[in-house]
Design a protein around this motif. Structure first.
Motif, PDB file in Angstrom:
ATOM      1  N   UNK A   1      85.525   2.042   9.886  1.00  0.00           N
ATOM      2  CA  UNK A   1      84.540   2.819  10.643  1.00  0.00           C
ATOM      3  C   UNK A   1      85.075   3.868  11.600  1.00  0.00           C
ATOM      4  N   UNK A   2      84.429   4.997  11.395  1.00  0.00           N
ATOM      5  CA  UNK A   2      85.115   6.325  12.453  1.00  0.00           C
ATOM      6  C   UNK A   2      85.551   5.695  13.581  1.00  0.00           C
ATOM      7  N   UNK A   3      86.268   6.573  14.426  1.00  0.00           N
ATOM      8  CA  UNK A   3      86.720   6.187  15.825  1.00  0.00           C
ATOM      9  C   UNK A   3      85.672   6.632  16.589  1.00  0.00           C
ATOM     10  N   UNK A   4      86.114   6.248  17.958  1.00  0.00           N
ATOM     11  CA  UNK A   4      84.772   6.578  19.087  1.00  0.00           C
ATOM     12  C   UNK A   4      84.597   8.024  19.473  1.00  0.00           C
ATOM     13  N   UNK A   5      83.419   8.365  19.825  1.00  0.00           N
ATOM     14  CA  UNK A   5      82.977   9.540  20.204  1.00  0.00           C
ATOM     15  C   UNK A   5      82.305   9.367  21.571  1.00  0.00           C
TER      16      UNK A   5
ATOM     17  N   UNK B   1      73.151   8.483  17.103  1.00  0.00           N
ATOM     18  CA  UNK B   1      73.513   9.702  16.570  1.00  0.00           C
ATOM     19  C   UNK B   1      72.931  10.141  15.080  1.00  0.00           C
ATOM     20  N   UNK B   2      73.263   8.894  14.004  1.00  0.00           N
ATOM     21  CA  UNK B   2      72.749   9.378  12.914  1.00  0.00           C
ATOM     22  C   UNK B   2      73.461  10.554  12.206  1.00  0.00           C
TER      23      UNK B   2
ATOM     24  N   UNK C   1      78.538   7.556   1.397  1.00  0.00           N
ATOM     25  CA  UNK C   1      78.902   6.746   2.319  1.00  0.00           C
ATOM     26  C   UNK C   1      78.435   7.580   3.920  1.00  0.00           C
ATOM     27  N   UNK C   2      77.574   8.478   3.698  1.00  0.00           N
ATOM     28  CA  UNK C   2      77.108   9.048   4.883  1.00  0.00           C
ATOM     29  C   UNK C   2      76.356   8.262   5.601  1.00  0.00           C
TER      30      UNK C   2
ATOM     31  N   UNK D   1      86.156   5.942   4.936  1.00  0.00           N
ATOM     32  CA  UNK D   1      85.851   6.145   6.467  1.00  0.00           C
ATOM     33  C   UNK D   1      84.406   6.362   6.211  1.00  0.00           C
ATOM     34  N   UNK D   2      83.641   5.419   6.966  1.00  0.00           N
ATOM     35  CA  UNK D   2      82.081   5.629   6.974  1.00  0.00           C
ATOM     36  C   UNK D   2      81.601   5.103   8.334  1.00  0.00           C
ATOM     37  N   UNK D   3      80.379   4.506   8.194  1.00  0.00           N
ATOM     38  CA  UNK D   3      79.456   4.388   9.661  1.00  0.00           C
ATOM     39  C   UNK D   3      79.291   2.732   9.337  1.00  0.00           C
TER      40      UNK D   3
END
Length: 199
Positions: free
Chosen positions: A9-13, A21-22, A81-82, A147-149
């Motif tokens: 999973x992507x890192x923090x924003x 956010x989608x 993987x969007x 790397x995905x969501x």
């Protein structure tokens, strides 16, 4: 022998936990997220990756770029993987969404629900599973990171475990976490889920 697929999973924003956010554009990692991505890179460098793939959104591409720098190659974009298309909910705050009966229904019935104007979980799962099957065929007996969501990763793990997406809330996929699965031919198994990379 199997292909090992690391689902990252992507890192923090800075909008994490506050806004759905989608597929919003321009959602980038904050400083904490960049530090997490560095730790992810160090963790995955030890796995001898043969390839690295990423969702096309900024927060995943930025995470993958840091990982790729440490592993010695660039990430390839993989649209399978969007993030889920949340339709009219995209960009809404969770404070606004939480009282909405449609939002509550979606979270209770992910296997059959659909965001207004968006994509169903079943559709997201179908494309993500097709993606891991494609990557397994391209990289037999290798190690690959994607790397995905969170929900997309959950959909792949649920498929592997034979779980309905209605059970999505029973396991966590945190920011900058690593989950792993092995795939071979028609077989697949989960190796671990939601490893937090702290060093």
């Amino acid at each position: 022998m199997a292909t090992t697929i690391f689902l990252v999973r992507h890192a923090e924003h800075e909008l994490l936990g506050r806004v759905l956010c989608g597929r919003m554009l321009g959602v980038s990692l904050g400083e904490a997220g960049r530090q997490q991505a560095l730790r992810l890179g160090g963790r995955l460098q030890r796995e001898g990756l043969a390839a690295l793939y990423t969702s096309p959104l900024a927060r995943t591409r930025e995470t993958a770029a840091v990982i790729g720098q440490q592993c010695g190659f660039a990430a390839d974009i993989a649209t399978e993987f969007e993030e889920i298309d949340f339709g009219r909910w995209t960009g809404a705050s969770f404070d606004r969404l939480n009282p909405d009966p449609a939002w509550q229904s979606w979270n209770a019935e992910r296997a059959s629900g659909r965001p207004p104007g968006g994509e169903s979980m079943a559709e997201a799962q179908a494309r993500a599973v097709a993606g891991v099957r494609r990557i397994e065929a391209l990289h037999p007996e290798a190690s690959v990171a994607i790397v995905s969501h969170a929900d997309v990763i959950k959909s792949v793990l649920a498929w592997c475990l034979g779980l309905s997406m209605d059970f999505h809330a029973r396991f966590e996929i945190g920011p900058a976490s690593v989950s792993a699965m092995a795939m071979w031919g028609t077989g697949a198994k989960v190796l671990w889920m939601n490893e937090a990379v702290t060093s």
